[in-house]
Design a protein around this motif. Sequence first.
Motif, PDB file in Angstrom:
ATOM      1  N   ASP A 114     -24.303  45.197  13.998  1.00 18.31           N
ATOM      2  CA  ASP A 114     -24.605  43.837  14.416  1.00 18.31           C
ATOM      3  C   ASP A 114     -25.655  43.122  13.582  1.00 18.31           C
ATOM      4  O   ASP A 114     -25.742  41.892  13.640  1.00 18.31           O
ATOM      5  N   HIS A 115     -26.450  43.847  12.820  1.00 20.15           N
ATOM      6  CA  HIS A 115     -27.432  43.177  11.960  1.00 20.15           C
ATOM      7  C   HIS A 115     -26.747  42.251  10.966  1.00 20.15           C
ATOM      8  O   HIS A 115     -27.300  41.226  10.579  1.00 20.15           O
ATOM      9  N   PHE A 116     -25.527  42.603  10.547  1.00 14.23           N
ATOM     10  CA  PHE A 116     -24.874  41.810   9.511  1.00 14.23           C
ATOM     11  C   PHE A 116     -24.496  40.413  10.014  1.00 14.23           C
ATOM     12  O   PHE A 116     -24.367  39.480   9.230  1.00 14.23           O
ATOM     13  N   SER A 117     -24.341  40.269  11.329  1.00 13.87           N
ATOM     14  CA  SER A 117     -24.093  38.943  11.879  1.00 13.87           C
ATOM     15  C   SER A 117     -25.275  38.013  11.595  1.00 13.87           C
ATOM     16  O   SER A 117     -25.099  36.809  11.393  1.00 13.87           O
ATOM     17  N   PHE A 118     -26.484  38.579  11.569  1.00 15.93           N
ATOM     18  CA  PHE A 118     -27.675  37.779  11.277  1.00 15.93           C
ATOM     19  C   PHE A 118     -27.807  37.536   9.777  1.00 15.93           C
ATOM     20  O   PHE A 118     -28.215  36.458   9.356  1.00 15.93           O
ATOM     21  N   VAL A 119     -27.454  38.542   8.982  1.00 18.04           N
ATOM     22  CA  VAL A 119     -27.458  38.358   7.527  1.00 18.04           C
ATOM     23  C   VAL A 119     -26.559  37.183   7.163  1.00 18.04           C
ATOM     24  O   VAL A 119     -26.912  36.349   6.321  1.00 18.04           O
ATOM     25  N   ARG A 120     -25.396  37.076   7.805  1.00 16.37           N
ATOM     26  CA  ARG A 120     -24.466  35.969   7.539  1.00 16.37           C
ATOM     27  C   ARG A 120     -25.099  34.603   7.796  1.00 16.37           C
ATOM     28  O   ARG A 120     -24.695  33.598   7.224  1.00 16.37           O
ATOM     29  N   GLN A 121     -26.077  34.577   8.680  1.00 21.79           N
ATOM     30  CA  GLN A 121     -26.752  33.320   8.997  1.00 21.79           C
ATOM     31  C   GLN A 121     -28.021  33.119   8.169  1.00 21.79           C
ATOM     32  O   GLN A 121     -28.814  32.217   8.447  1.00 21.79           O
ATOM     33  N   GLY A 122     -28.204  33.969   7.147  1.00 16.32           N
ATOM     34  CA  GLY A 122     -29.358  33.823   6.275  1.00 16.32           C
ATOM     35  C   GLY A 122     -30.636  34.406   6.831  1.00 16.32           C
ATOM     36  O   GLY A 122     -31.733  34.062   6.362  1.00 16.32           O
ATOM     37  N   ILE A 123     -30.529  35.283   7.828  1.00 15.88           N
ATOM     38  CA  ILE A 123     -31.705  35.856   8.486  1.00 15.88           C
ATOM     39  C   ILE A 123     -31.920  37.290   7.991  1.00 15.88           C
ATOM     40  O   ILE A 123     -31.031  38.138   8.148  1.00 15.88           O
ATOM     41  N   PRO A 124     -33.068  37.610   7.389  1.00 17.15           N
ATOM     42  CA  PRO A 124     -33.330  38.987   6.958  1.00 17.15           C
ATOM     43  C   PRO A 124     -33.194  39.967   8.122  1.00 17.15           C
ATOM     44  O   PRO A 124     -33.636  39.674   9.242  1.00 17.15           O
ATOM     45  N   ALA A 125     -32.593  41.118   7.860  1.00 16.63           N
ATOM     46  CA  ALA A 125     -32.311  42.066   8.933  1.00 16.63           C
ATOM     47  C   ALA A 125     -32.520  43.498   8.451  1.00 16.63           C
ATOM     48  O   ALA A 125     -32.334  43.805   7.274  1.00 16.63           O
ATOM     49  N   ILE A 126     -32.873  44.357   9.399  1.00 16.82           N
ATOM     50  CA  ILE A 126     -33.106  45.776   9.136  1.00 16.82           C
ATOM     51  C   ILE A 126     -32.286  46.602  10.127  1.00 16.82           C
ATOM     52  O   ILE A 126     -32.249  46.299  11.328  1.00 16.82           O
ATOM     53  N   PHE A 170     -27.602  38.709  -1.141  1.00 20.35           N
ATOM     54  CA  PHE A 170     -27.319  38.176   0.186  1.00 20.35           C
ATOM     55  C   PHE A 170     -28.155  36.941   0.489  1.00 20.35           C
ATOM     56  O   PHE A 170     -27.679  35.997   1.125  1.00 20.35           O
ATOM     57  N   GLY A 171     -29.394  36.937   0.043  1.00 20.38           N
ATOM     58  CA  GLY A 171     -30.215  35.753   0.224  1.00 20.38           C
ATOM     59  C   GLY A 171     -29.640  34.552  -0.481  1.00 20.38           C
ATOM     60  O   GLY A 171     -29.616  33.439   0.048  1.00 20.38           O
ATOM     61  N   THR A 172     -29.142  34.762  -1.688  1.00 18.04           N
ATOM     62  CA  THR A 172     -28.542  33.670  -2.455  1.00 18.04           C
ATOM     63  C   THR A 172     -27.248  33.202  -1.816  1.00 18.04           C
ATOM     64  O   THR A 172     -26.983  32.005  -1.693  1.00 18.04           O
ATOM     65  N   LYS A 173     -26.433  34.143  -1.365  1.00 27.01           N
ATOM     66  CA  LYS A 173     -25.119  33.798  -0.814  1.00 27.01           C
ATOM     67  C   LYS A 173     -25.222  33.089   0.526  1.00 27.01           C
ATOM     68  O   LYS A 173     -24.506  32.113   0.787  1.00 27.01           O
ATOM     69  N   PHE A 174     -26.123  33.539   1.385  1.00 32.27           N
ATOM     70  CA  PHE A 174     -26.152  33.021   2.746  1.00 32.27           C
ATOM     71  C   PHE A 174     -27.326  32.099   3.044  1.00 32.27           C
ATOM     72  O   PHE A 174     -27.316  31.398   4.043  1.00 32.27           O
ATOM     73  N   SER A 175     -28.353  32.144   2.215  1.00 33.67           N
ATOM     74  CA  SER A 175     -29.555  31.410   2.588  1.00 33.67           C
ATOM     75  C   SER A 175     -30.322  30.903   1.389  1.00 33.67           C
ATOM     76  O   SER A 175     -31.550  30.931   1.375  1.00 33.67           O
ATOM     77  N   ALA A 176     -29.648  30.413   0.363  1.00 29.58           N
ATOM     78  CA  ALA A 176     -30.331  30.009  -0.862  1.00 29.58           C
ATOM     79  C   ALA A 176     -31.357  28.919  -0.600  1.00 29.58           C
ATOM     80  O   ALA A 176     -32.510  29.008  -1.032  1.00 29.58           O
ATOM     81  N   SER A 177     -30.970  27.888   0.127  1.00 27.46           N
ATOM     82  CA  SER A 177     -31.897  26.786   0.355  1.00 27.46           C
ATOM     83  C   SER A 177     -33.054  27.211   1.240  1.00 27.46           C
ATOM     84  O   SER A 177     -34.202  26.840   1.018  1.00 27.46           O
ATOM     85  N   THR A 178     -32.763  28.031   2.265  1.00 29.55           N
ATOM     86  CA  THR A 178     -33.820  28.497   3.153  1.00 29.55           C
ATOM     87  C   THR A 178     -34.786  29.396   2.412  1.00 29.55           C
ATOM     88  O   THR A 178     -36.006  29.287   2.548  1.00 29.55           O
ATOM     89  N   ALA A 179     -34.249  30.307   1.584  1.00 29.72           N
ATOM     90  CA  ALA A 179     -35.109  31.235   0.853  1.00 29.72           C
ATOM     91  C   ALA A 179     -36.039  30.473  -0.078  1.00 29.72           C
ATOM     92  O   ALA A 179     -37.225  30.792  -0.195  1.00 29.72           O
ATOM     93  N   THR A 180     -35.522  29.448  -0.736  1.00 27.28           N
ATOM     94  CA  THR A 180     -36.349  28.671  -1.653  1.00 27.28           C
ATOM     95  C   THR A 180     -37.441  27.939  -0.893  1.00 27.28           C
ATOM     96  O   THR A 180     -38.598  27.892  -1.305  1.00 27.28           O
ATOM     97  N   LYS A 181     -37.079  27.367   0.255  1.00 21.36           N
ATOM     98  CA  LYS A 181     -38.016  26.579   1.034  1.00 21.36           C
ATOM     99  C   LYS A 181     -39.157  27.421   1.590  1.00 21.36           C
ATOM    100  O   LYS A 181     -40.295  26.967   1.690  1.00 21.36           O
TER     101      LYS A 181
END
Length: 566
Positions: free
Chosen positions: A470-482, A553-564
């Motif tokens: 289930d962590h991958f569901s959060f990765v898809r939304q650009g949320i770091p997960a462990i 994964f950060g680039t694919k799912f959350s590029a703008s968020t990661a930069t911000k």
Amino acid sequence: MNRFMLLPVTVLTVITASAQSTTGLPAIPAEAQKVARSVRPEAIEAHMRYLADDKLEGRKPGTKGFELAAQYVEKQFKQLGFLPAGQKGTYRQAVPLRRAQVREEASSMVFIQDGKEQPLTYGKNFILTPNFGQAISDVSAPVVFVGFGVSAPELGYDDYKGIDVSGKIVACFNGAPATFPSNQRAYTGSTKAEVAASRGAVGLITFSLPTDVRARIESNSPRNRQPIYRWTDTKGQAQRTFPQLKVIASLGDSTARSIFTGASKAFEEARKAANQSQPQAFPLTISVRAHTHTDLSDGLVGENLVGLLPGSDPKLKDEYVVYVSHLDHLGITKPVKGASTPGVDAPGDSINNGAHDNASGVAINLETARLFSSLPKAPRRSILFVAVTGEEMGLLGSDYFASNPTVPKDKIVANLCLDMPFFFHPLLDIVPYGSEHSSMKGAVDAAAQFVGVTIAKDPIPEQAVFMRSDHFSFVRQGIPAIYIKSGSTTGDDRDGTKLNLDWRATVYHTPKDDMNQPFDWTAAARHVQLQFLIGYLTAQNTDRPVWNQNDFFGTKFSASTATKLK
């Protein structure tokens, strides 16, 4: 000595905690150390024994057994003082589901070559995936072979480069190039339909490499012929589906080889190129006519359980660290044979108790929630615990929550998942899936040092674990997960990797996954300590977690968020 004593852990934490300030790792305050040491292995066992009891009948969504499990989790949230954070002031979040199943006798596939038609046999030559877009789906189109069906220019690989597949059916091998890092390989191997649809294809045909026996339809026919579920949005549209693909089919091994007849490359040449991770694409000489009849039905509503511990910081309390574990399992299936001995169910048992999968994860997270409630002061950020539904149906509950959270999505800063952590031997090393992708690695390393476990590499990369919970569901939304699982070190002459693989081969997803297994409760308690400390350090840190620079994964799912957020 009491079997639940944690003297080795307690002694070790005293030593390692004082060393953290000199290693560059986040410091663990004294009150958090004290709470971490108060973990109760007997509570983990008690939670598991209830959730894996026969009376819950395998906790299948929509059943009385799942409702009993949901009520149990609600009761624990209330007792711990966690607030309801579901819908309408409750702990519940409804997850609307659509069921789809191919009507085999009304479906067909035909190969056409040189004007000659070759009808195929369902279950032997091919298996179809249900079409969530329409009950009746027809297509007739030429076929183009596209290697692994992977387009990943960021990894220097693209099977679609230079070829137009618009209006065509694409055919490809299962999996992804072996040269990819394991997590990226798992992800790109799972996105074939998405990539094909984005390139204008009207169908997708997949088949296994000869060495990948596990992926063949001959091996997986019963499983692949089961109904498939997807969650639906407010407009009633099924999500994670690609209705523009009028046929999605899997071929048997010999049938797959036959589609290369007369092509510019033979099957063996294509296989060798794939094994050497070489992109490839070329038209085949066949066309396919396919008719898919899908029985569609709505009405099943799963439920997630959501509990909230509000944060203590005036500003950071509006941000959330989310813990997730799946509450559902497979329910009642066909009976299995076995002697009535420890570790093996009684003859004819049909209840999939799901003790390890995943009463264990829910139990460990519930004890983790108790540790948070024991703190003299709540963490700065708020903590959410979510027991999700439909994981066994394809991560549906977690994907629904991560896509439609009951708190603002942009305020979710991190996710910690627990699913089948594997505590059948002492916990001496861990595999923290996802830690290499974000700044959460610091919290993981600090917690591991405190608990006294080392960090290990993934011992079974071929299992694509990073994609399977289930962590991958959060990765898809650009949320770091462990997502933490046990490593392979056992402290004795047993091979931890072999234990894991043997368990997967003989117990996983069968009624044998019950409470008669040789669980190591001290190891389970260490998992609680890790879950608690990683989340605590994340919640306390003024800076929210960010993806590593240029991370896949950060680039694919959350590029703008990661930069911000950097």
